[in-house]
Design a protein around this motif. Sequence first.
Motif, PDB file in Angstrom:
ATOM      1  N   VAL A  21       3.925 -16.288   0.962  1.00 23.12           N
ATOM      2  CA  VAL A  21       3.752 -15.920   2.369  1.00 23.12           C
ATOM      3  C   VAL A  21       2.546 -16.660   2.955  1.00 23.12           C
ATOM      4  N   LYS A  22       1.478 -16.798   2.178  1.00 20.34           N
ATOM      5  CA  LYS A  22       0.293 -17.509   2.662  1.00 20.34           C
ATOM      6  C   LYS A  22       0.618 -18.961   2.995  1.00 20.34           C
ATOM      7  N   ALA A  23       1.539 -19.551   2.258  1.00 19.27           N
ATOM      8  CA  ALA A  23       1.928 -20.930   2.546  1.00 19.27           C
ATOM      9  C   ALA A  23       2.650 -21.033   3.883  1.00 19.27           C
ATOM     10  N   ALA A  28      -5.387 -17.208   8.387  1.00 18.33           N
ATOM     11  CA  ALA A  28      -5.893 -16.415   7.263  1.00 18.33           C
ATOM     12  C   ALA A  28      -6.227 -14.975   7.645  1.00 18.33           C
ATOM     13  N   ARG A  29      -6.393 -14.696   8.919  1.00 14.16           N
ATOM     14  CA  ARG A  29      -6.703 -13.323   9.335  1.00 14.16           C
ATOM     15  C   ARG A  29      -5.563 -12.361   9.004  1.00 14.16           C
ATOM     16  N   VAL A  33      -3.164  -8.240   5.592  1.00 16.68           N
ATOM     17  CA  VAL A  33      -2.113  -7.361   6.109  1.00 16.68           C
ATOM     18  C   VAL A  33      -0.779  -7.712   5.467  1.00 16.68           C
ATOM     19  N   LEU A  34      -0.493  -9.003   5.394  1.00 18.29           N
ATOM     20  CA  LEU A  34       0.756  -9.440   4.782  1.00 18.29           C
ATOM     21  C   LEU A  34       0.799  -9.105   3.294  1.00 18.29           C
ATOM     22  N   ALA A  70      -4.861  -5.574  -4.369  1.00 24.11           N
ATOM     23  CA  ALA A  70      -5.252  -6.229  -5.611  1.00 24.11           C
ATOM     24  C   ALA A  70      -4.817  -7.688  -5.618  1.00 24.11           C
ATOM     25  N   ALA A  71      -3.615  -7.953  -5.149  1.00 28.86           N
ATOM     26  CA  ALA A  71      -3.127  -9.330  -5.110  1.00 28.86           C
ATOM     27  C   ALA A  71      -3.992 -10.180  -4.187  1.00 28.86           C
ATOM     28  N   SER A  72      -4.348  -9.639  -3.061  1.00 29.42           N
ATOM     29  CA  SER A  72      -5.190 -10.367  -2.110  1.00 29.42           C
ATOM     30  C   SER A  72      -6.583 -10.604  -2.676  1.00 29.42           C
TER      31      SER A  72
END
Length: 91
Positions: A21-23, A28-29, A33-34, A70-72
């Motif tokens: 999803v980050k890709a 980055a804000r 949330v994602l 945790a993933a973030s």
Amino acid sequence: MNTLAEIGGAAGLTLVLVQLVKALVKDARWWPVLAVLTGIVVTVGYAFTTTRDPQALVLAALQGIVSGLAASGAWSGVMKFERMRKEGEHE
């Protein structure tokens, strides 16, 4: 989700999906949330395939929130460590 293996699997899958999803989302804000939303979708989706108990689904949503956070945090921690390691090599 009852076992540690299921929770760990959900966290691992959440970590991978968050990076995908980050890709796609460059701002980055929105990443934290994602990450939380991805964690909730993964854990509730899995719980829904195994049970329809409302309490279990609520618990799965809470586990998803923790999994997403945790993933973030885990990824940002790894990236910070890598950045510090590279800076140390240049000195």
